[in-house]
Scaffold this motif. Structure first.
Motif, PDB file in Angstrom:
ATOM      1  N   ALA A 121       7.844  50.771-129.204  1.00 53.15           N
ATOM      2  CA  ALA A 121       6.468  50.619-128.991  1.00 53.15           C
ATOM      3  C   ALA A 121       5.639  50.233-130.250  1.00 53.15           C
ATOM      4  CB  ALA A 121       5.875  51.512-127.901  1.00 53.15           C
ATOM      5  N   GLN A 122       6.163  50.947-131.225  1.00 54.28           N
ATOM      6  CA  GLN A 122       5.437  50.859-132.477  1.00 54.28           C
ATOM      7  C   GLN A 122       5.722  49.636-133.338  1.00 54.28           C
ATOM      8  OE1 GLN A 122       6.680  54.368-134.660  1.00 54.28           O
ATOM      9  NE2 GLN A 122       5.254  55.818-133.507  1.00 54.28           N
ATOM     10  N   SER A 123       7.158  49.024-133.296  1.00 57.02           N
ATOM     11  CA  SER A 123       7.463  48.088-133.989  1.00 57.02           C
ATOM     12  C   SER A 123       7.287  46.807-133.051  1.00 57.02           C
ATOM     13  CB  SER A 123       9.039  48.324-134.490  1.00 57.02           C
ATOM     14  OG  SER A 123       9.780  48.329-133.352  1.00 57.02           O
ATOM     15  N   GLY A 124       7.466  46.844-131.832  1.00 54.24           N
ATOM     16  CA  GLY A 124       7.175  45.761-131.088  1.00 54.24           C
ATOM     17  C   GLY A 124       8.589  45.268-130.495  1.00 54.24           C
ATOM     18  N   PRO A 125       8.712  44.253-129.683  1.00 50.64           N
ATOM     19  CA  PRO A 125       9.746  43.639-129.127  1.00 50.64           C
ATOM     20  C   PRO A 125      10.852  43.008-130.272  1.00 50.64           C
ATOM     21  CG  PRO A 125       8.197  42.337-128.409  1.00 50.64           C
ATOM     22  CD  PRO A 125       7.343  43.499-129.270  1.00 50.64           C
ATOM     23  N   THR A 126      12.053  43.136-130.121  1.00 50.19           N
ATOM     24  CA  THR A 126      12.589  42.605-131.158  1.00 50.19           C
ATOM     25  C   THR A 126      12.802  40.908-130.947  1.00 50.19           C
ATOM     26  OG1 THR A 126      14.673  42.646-129.355  1.00 50.19           O
ATOM     27  CG2 THR A 126      14.493  44.308-131.343  1.00 50.19           C
ATOM     28  N   GLY A 127      13.179  40.284-132.001  1.00 47.44           N
ATOM     29  CA  GLY A 127      12.982  38.672-131.700  1.00 47.44           C
ATOM     30  C   GLY A 127      11.616  38.131-132.082  1.00 47.44           C
ATOM     31  N   ALA A 128      11.317  37.004-131.576  1.00 51.51           N
ATOM     32  CA  ALA A 128       9.972  36.309-131.818  1.00 51.51           C
ATOM     33  C   ALA A 128       8.889  36.774-131.027  1.00 51.51           C
ATOM     34  CB  ALA A 128      10.347  34.777-131.634  1.00 51.51           C
ATOM     35  N   GLY A 129       7.825  36.908-131.466  1.00 51.21           N
ATOM     36  CA  GLY A 129       6.814  37.359-130.671  1.00 51.21           C
ATOM     37  C   GLY A 129       6.187  36.172-129.415  1.00 51.21           C
ATOM     38  N   LEU A 130       5.309  36.682-128.755  1.00 52.87           N
ATOM     39  CA  LEU A 130       4.695  35.766-127.894  1.00 52.87           C
ATOM     40  C   LEU A 130       3.966  34.438-128.240  1.00 52.87           C
ATOM     41  CD1 LEU A 130       4.177  35.054-124.887  1.00 52.87           C
ATOM     42  CD2 LEU A 130       2.408  36.576-124.928  1.00 52.87           C
ATOM     43  N   ALA A 131       4.616  33.376-128.284  1.00 52.49           N
ATOM     44  CA  ALA A 131       4.072  31.985-128.972  1.00 52.49           C
ATOM     45  C   ALA A 131       3.378  31.335-127.659  1.00 52.49           C
ATOM     46  CB  ALA A 131       4.786  30.927-129.499  1.00 52.49           C
ATOM     47  N   ILE A 132       1.979  31.019-127.939  1.00 54.11           N
ATOM     48  CA  ILE A 132       1.026  30.474-126.975  1.00 54.11           C
ATOM     49  C   ILE A 132       0.343  29.096-128.025  1.00 54.11           C
ATOM     50  CG2 ILE A 132      -1.159  30.883-125.610  1.00 54.11           C
ATOM     51  CD1 ILE A 132      -0.468  33.675-125.296  1.00 54.11           C
ATOM     52  N   SER A 133       0.265  28.212-127.113  1.00 56.60           N
ATOM     53  CA  SER A 133      -0.050  26.739-127.760  1.00 56.60           C
ATOM     54  C   SER A 133      -1.029  25.898-126.521  1.00 56.60           C
ATOM     55  CB  SER A 133       0.695  26.100-128.465  1.00 56.60           C
ATOM     56  OG  SER A 133       1.773  25.486-127.330  1.00 56.60           O
ATOM     57  N   GLY A 134      -2.046  25.109-127.023  1.00 56.15           N
ATOM     58  CA  GLY A 134      -2.681  24.436-125.877  1.00 56.15           C
ATOM     59  C   GLY A 134      -3.901  23.847-126.478  1.00 56.15           C
ATOM     60  N   THR A 135      -4.860  23.510-125.773  1.00 56.04           N
ATOM     61  CA  THR A 135      -6.067  22.875-126.034  1.00 56.04           C
ATOM     62  C   THR A 135      -7.080  23.621-125.822  1.00 56.04           C
ATOM     63  OG1 THR A 135      -6.090  21.582-123.832  1.00 56.04           O
ATOM     64  CG2 THR A 135      -5.197  20.433-125.529  1.00 56.04           C
ATOM     65  N   VAL A 136      -8.271  23.327-126.438  1.00 58.68           N
ATOM     66  CA  VAL A 136      -9.740  24.175-125.968  1.00 58.68           C
ATOM     67  C   VAL A 136     -10.625  23.015-125.396  1.00 58.68           C
ATOM     68  CG1 VAL A 136     -11.529  25.679-127.130  1.00 58.68           C
ATOM     69  CG2 VAL A 136      -9.288  25.873-127.874  1.00 58.68           C
ATOM     70  N   SER A 137     -11.082  23.391-124.423  1.00 55.32           N
ATOM     71  CA  SER A 137     -12.324  22.674-123.843  1.00 55.32           C
ATOM     72  C   SER A 137     -13.465  23.430-123.499  1.00 55.32           C
ATOM     73  CB  SER A 137     -11.781  21.973-122.358  1.00 55.32           C
ATOM     74  OG  SER A 137     -11.448  23.236-121.144  1.00 55.32           O
ATOM     75  N   GLY A 138     -14.709  22.590-123.310  1.00 58.00           N
ATOM     76  CA  GLY A 138     -15.956  23.328-123.332  1.00 58.00           C
ATOM     77  C   GLY A 138     -16.772  22.960-124.415  1.00 58.00           C
ATOM     78  N   SER A 139     -17.854  23.975-124.724  1.00 60.12           N
ATOM     79  CA  SER A 139     -18.661  24.007-125.652  1.00 60.12           C
ATOM     80  C   SER A 139     -17.726  24.622-126.933  1.00 60.12           C
ATOM     81  CB  SER A 139     -20.001  24.796-125.412  1.00 60.12           C
ATOM     82  OG  SER A 139     -20.820  24.864-126.252  1.00 60.12           O
ATOM     83  N   VAL A 140     -17.254  23.775-127.718  1.00 60.72           N
ATOM     84  CA  VAL A 140     -16.414  24.138-128.645  1.00 60.72           C
ATOM     85  C   VAL A 140     -17.255  24.157-130.194  1.00 60.72           C
ATOM     86  CG1 VAL A 140     -14.203  23.911-130.125  1.00 60.72           C
ATOM     87  CG2 VAL A 140     -14.376  23.592-127.626  1.00 60.72           C
ATOM     88  N   PRO A 141     -17.330  25.176-130.904  1.00 65.17           N
ATOM     89  CA  PRO A 141     -18.168  24.975-132.340  1.00 65.17           C
ATOM     90  C   PRO A 141     -17.311  24.253-133.374  1.00 65.17           C
ATOM     91  CG  PRO A 141     -17.785  27.267-131.703  1.00 65.17           C
ATOM     92  CD  PRO A 141     -17.025  26.589-130.705  1.00 65.17           C
TER      93      PRO A 141
END
Length: 198
Positions: free
Chosen positions: A21-41
């Motif tokens: 739990a302290q070091s996290g899971p082995t291997g790559a972390g959780l990867a997330i990608s995509g687009t942002v919509s709406g009122s984007v600064p």
């Protein structure tokens, strides 16, 4: 020398779940990608914030600049702050599509993460107190994206076929709510749409 190294490696791989739990899971972390919509600064960044039981952001774990309306990030394999973790039990879960009766198998503490957009007005690559957060809703097609950290393996079951198998570390859950609730999980989730809420 070789025996000493082997013993150290064996000890590391058979250590208790609290070390995991302290070091996290082995291997790559959780990867997330995509687009942002709406009122984007203009100088928008997407930040992944651990939230408390009331849904309020506690700490920013990762952030990335929005470029051409797109973002891509990887959650670090670290344990969320202690104040964000709570024992996994039916009354502490607030995921979409979760209807009673709810049951939990396994012992784990969990923390959920939400994505916020903010204007990095001074360009320092992090959020300052003077930069307001804009909450987002994360979709992949018809599914809602839930990101949850677990200190150990656990299973959550609920009505309408809802079933989630949590692994230690970060879990990316895609929840499609209908007559039957379908849940899938992955370590790499693309095609995410972050809809910025006003």
């Amino acid at each position: 020398m070789n025996r000493t190294l082997l013993a150290l490696l064996l000890a590391a791989t058979t250590s208790c779940s609290c070390t995991l739990a302290q070091s996290g899971p082995t291997g790559a972390g959780l990867a997330i990608s995509g687009t942002v919509s709406g009122s984007v600064p203009a100088q928008a960044r997407v930040g992944g914030f651990v939230i408390d039981s009331s849904g309020n952001p506690v700490a920013e774990l990762v952030s990335v600049a929005v470029t051409g309306g797109r973002f891509g990030l990887e959650l670090p394999s670290v344990t969320p702050p202690g104040g964000a973790l709570s024992t996994l039990r039916p009354a502490s879960i607030f995921w979409p599509g979760l209807l009673e009766p709810v049951s939990v198998s396994g012992q784990a503490s969990t923390a959920d993460l939400k994505f916020y957009v903010y204007n990095d007005s001074n360009g320092n690559g992090r959020r300052d107190d003077t930069e307001p957060l804009q909450e987002t809703v994360a979709f992949v097609g018809k599914s809602l994206l839930v990101v949850s950290y677990a200190t150990g393996a656990a299973q959550v079951n609920a009505a309408r076929g809802f079933q989630v198998n949590l692994k230690p570390g970060w879990n990316g859950l895609l929840i499609e709510v209908g007559k039957v609730v379908r849940v899938s999980s992955s370590n790499s989730i693309g095609g995410v749409t972050l809809n910025v809420q006003r």
